[in-house]
Write an enzyme that holds these catalytic residues in place. Structure first.
Site, PDB file in Angstrom:
ATOM      1  N   GLU A 283      45.360   7.395  54.305  1.00 37.30           N
ATOM      2  CA  GLU A 283      45.156   6.025  53.973  1.00 37.30           C
ATOM      3  C   GLU A 283      43.461   5.539  55.211  1.00 37.30           C
ATOM      4  O   GLU A 283      43.714   4.697  54.983  1.00 37.30           O
ATOM      5  CB  GLU A 283      46.744   5.597  54.966  1.00 37.30           C
ATOM      6  CG  GLU A 283      46.581   4.158  54.444  1.00 37.30           C
ATOM      7  CD  GLU A 283      48.074   4.511  55.122  1.00 37.30           C
ATOM      8  OE1 GLU A 283      48.848   3.869  54.183  1.00 37.30           O
ATOM      9  OE2 GLU A 283      48.803   4.371  56.484  1.00 37.30           O
ATOM     10  N   HIS A 304      52.101  31.634  44.719  1.00 38.16           N
ATOM     11  CA  HIS A 304      52.609  31.602  44.142  1.00 38.16           C
ATOM     12  C   HIS A 304      52.848  30.253  42.651  1.00 38.16           C
ATOM     13  O   HIS A 304      53.847  30.809  42.425  1.00 38.16           O
ATOM     14  CB  HIS A 304      53.642  32.330  44.238  1.00 38.16           C
ATOM     15  CG  HIS A 304      54.157  33.661  44.992  1.00 38.16           C
ATOM     16  ND1 HIS A 304      53.684  34.617  44.328  1.00 38.16           N
ATOM     17  CD2 HIS A 304      54.065  33.740  46.003  1.00 38.16           C
ATOM     18  CE1 HIS A 304      53.636  35.960  44.844  1.00 38.16           C
ATOM     19  NE2 HIS A 304      53.640  35.293  46.095  1.00 38.16           N
ATOM     20  N   LYS A 418      53.235  -4.398  48.522  1.00 37.86           N
ATOM     21  CA  LYS A 418      53.982  -5.590  49.733  1.00 37.86           C
ATOM     22  C   LYS A 418      54.412  -6.897  48.880  1.00 37.86           C
ATOM     23  O   LYS A 418      55.554  -7.129  49.045  1.00 37.86           O
ATOM     24  CB  LYS A 418      53.631  -5.323  50.883  1.00 37.86           C
ATOM     25  CG  LYS A 418      54.251  -3.969  51.104  1.00 37.86           C
ATOM     26  CD  LYS A 418      52.917  -4.865  53.081  1.00 37.86           C
ATOM     27  CE  LYS A 418      52.932  -3.142  53.891  1.00 37.86           C
ATOM     28  NZ  LYS A 418      52.909  -3.204  55.178  1.00 37.86           N
TER      29      LYS A 418
HETATM   30  O1  PA5 Z   1      49.060   3.908  59.434  1.00 34.38           O
HETATM   31  C1  PA5 Z   1      49.855   3.021  59.136  1.00 34.38           C
HETATM   32  O2  PA5 Z   1      49.439   1.801  59.200  1.00 34.38           O
HETATM   33  C2  PA5 Z   1      50.948   2.757  57.601  1.00 34.38           C
HETATM   34  O3  PA5 Z   1      51.382   4.233  57.355  1.00 34.38           O
HETATM   35  C3  PA5 Z   1      52.043   2.212  59.032  1.00 34.38           C
HETATM   36  O4  PA5 Z   1      52.562   3.031  59.478  1.00 34.38           O
HETATM   37  C4  PA5 Z   1      53.414   1.666  58.110  1.00 34.38           C
HETATM   38  O5  PA5 Z   1      52.724   0.948  56.064  1.00 34.38           O
HETATM   39  C5  PA5 Z   1      54.196   1.306  58.570  1.00 34.38           C
HETATM   40  O6  PA5 Z   1      54.175   0.701  59.202  1.00 34.38           O
HETATM   41  P1  PA5 Z   1      55.154  -0.140  60.272  1.00 34.38           P
HETATM   42  O7  PA5 Z   1      54.937   0.779  61.541  1.00 34.38           O
HETATM   43  O8  PA5 Z   1      54.285  -1.952  60.153  1.00 34.38           O
HETATM   44  O9  PA5 Z   1      56.862  -0.300  59.438  1.00 34.38           O
END
Ligand code: PA5
Length: 430
Positions: A283, A304, A418
């Site tokens: 990410e 394996h 989203k």
């Molecule tokens: O690393 C990140 O920013 C994302 O993976 C968020 O943690 C994830 O989308 C969840 O977001 P939030 O903490 O706002 O619910």
């Protein structure tokens, strides 16, 4: 002291590995990136050196434990769940929830919106003794809010509209988001995620610390390990091996076309740690057509399953072995069937010895076949070593982001899905 070693020898010495010249050429950029990073460090860098976040987490955890809680449901997703899940998997007994003398409540993770999982948690949890910790930095993530609403309904039914709030904690941004509003209305206690620390960098905030403390883990040792790493990074700058790892992994991708980074942990307990790292790397770096694809594997199990592909499949991978010197537990292998040569040789050795011999064997086989690999070696699986490792890989990812020229700390690519979900679920304005 944590003893964590990063060994890149087999990224350089295998045939077709990264050349010294390439590393030398990249060095000025690495140094410049590092000095900018240290002059204006991102928010996560100050976390190991403050107890502002650990103290409230520890105090509230003590309250949860003292209340005789039977169950603790951690509600969150992505960066709001992966680090506490990694800590729990690595440091608590694998059958923690089944232990009679575990010393804390059973821990459940409500991440996905799969009703089967949440129903299963509700089947097991004794709602009269259940706490819920709702973790969302933005305070609006649909999956987390949906899980919260279902758990809230169940708690309200059991405890009543007013008392339910005493069993709920919100871990969220101090000012932004709907949880802040709900907390104000219902008197729910909150733990803070600093605004300048993103989800995947938040293990040393209450996101990771509070659930860890609830299950009795030593969060001070976790912070100590991270502080050791932070101190060494500041002292050694571009010479710190975790920082150099950013250069190696950047080069192995961009100059060698090996754009799959496999983290293969030779310890079952670290499988969720690899899942945490996969999210961190993916990410943070997967932007503008750049970044390499992280993948988690477990030795010996995936010998394996996947090693055939690493050895003889498309040469687009780099294998990063995570090796543990002293496993937390060991078992002698009893002598038996001495007359059967394919079985008898195992007797007299130990299970940990076999695991580490297989780790070495995989590394040697990969190296001899010219498959680039590196090793992260830790002395032990404990809070201090994990604290060091979490922090080191966060630093490495941030530096890699600068080398790739992307913004490590945003995630614009997850927004479109989203918006469509909001629209289809009838949220106004979408
Ligand atoms: O690393 C990140 O920013 C994302 O993976 C968020 O943690 C994830 O989308 C969840 O977001 P939030 O903490 O706002 O619910």
């Amino acid at each position: 002291m944590a003893n964590v070693a990063f060994d890149y020898t087999n990224l350089v010495e295998v045939e077709g590995g990264i050349g010294d010249g390439e590393l030398r050429e990249l060095r000025p950029r690495l140094e410049e990136t590092m000095s900018t990073f240290l002059e204006d460090p991102p928010g996560f860098m100050r976390l190991p050196e403050t107890d502002e976040l650990s103290e409230p987490s520890k105090a509230l955890a003590e309250e949860v434990r003292a209340s005789g809680a039977t169950d603790f449901v951690h509600v969150g997703i992505g960066g709001s769940a992966l680090s506490p899940a990694a800590l729990h998997r690595a440091l608590n007994h694998p059958f923690y929830n089944l232990l009679a003398d575990r010393g804390g409540p059973r821990l459940h993770f409500a991440e996905n919106t799969d009703p089967a999982t949440l129903s299963a948690i509700l089947d097991v949890a004794d709602l009269a003794g259940t706490w819920a910790n709702v973790v969302t930095k933005s305070g609006s993530t649909a999956e987390t809010m949906a899980n919260f609403l279902v758990i809230r309904g169940a708690l309200v039914e059991t405890l009543g509209e007013y008392a339910y709030g005493e069993r709920v904690v919100f871990t969220t941004d101090p000012e932004e988001g709907y949880l802040v509003q709900i907390a104000g209305r219902e008197g729910i206690r909150t733990l803070q995620i600093p605004p300048d620390v993103g989800g995947r960098f938040s293990v040393l905030t209450p996101v990771g610390l509070f659930p860890a403390a609830v299950t009795g883990l030593d969060v001070d040792a976790l912070l100590r390990g991270a502080a050791q790493c932070a101190g060494e990074v500041k002292e050694r700058g571009a010479d710190h091996p975790a920082v150099q790892g950013a250069a190696y992994h950047y080069l192995v991708d961009t100059a060698r076309g090996r754009n799959v980074r496999v983290m293969m942990t030779y310890a079952d307990a670290l499988d969720r740690f690899a899942a945490w790292f996969v999210q961190l790397w993916a990410e943070s770096l997967g932007k503008e057509g750049k970044g390499s694809t992280p993948h988690g594997a477990v030795g010996t199990i995936d010998q394996h399953s996947q090693v055939q592909l690493y050895m003889e499949g498309p040469q687009d991978k780099v294998i990063e072995i995570v090796e543990v010197e002293e496993h937390p537990r060991d078992l002698p292998i009893p002598e038996a069937y001495k007359d059967l040569e394919g079985v008898g040789y195992l007797g007299g050795h130990t299970m940990a010895e076999l695991l580490n011999v297989e780790c070495n064997a995989t590394r040697k086989a990969l190296t001899e076949a010219g498959r680039p690999n590196s090793t992260i070696r830790i002395d032990a699986i404990d809070e201090e070593h994990l604290g060091y490792l979490f922090h080191a890989l966060e630093v490495q990812t941030a530096i890699a982001g600068s080398l790739y020229g992307v913004n490590t700390f945003d995630q614009p690519g997850v927004e479109a899905g989203k918006q469509i979900t909001y629209s289809r679920m009838g949220r106004s304005g979408y």
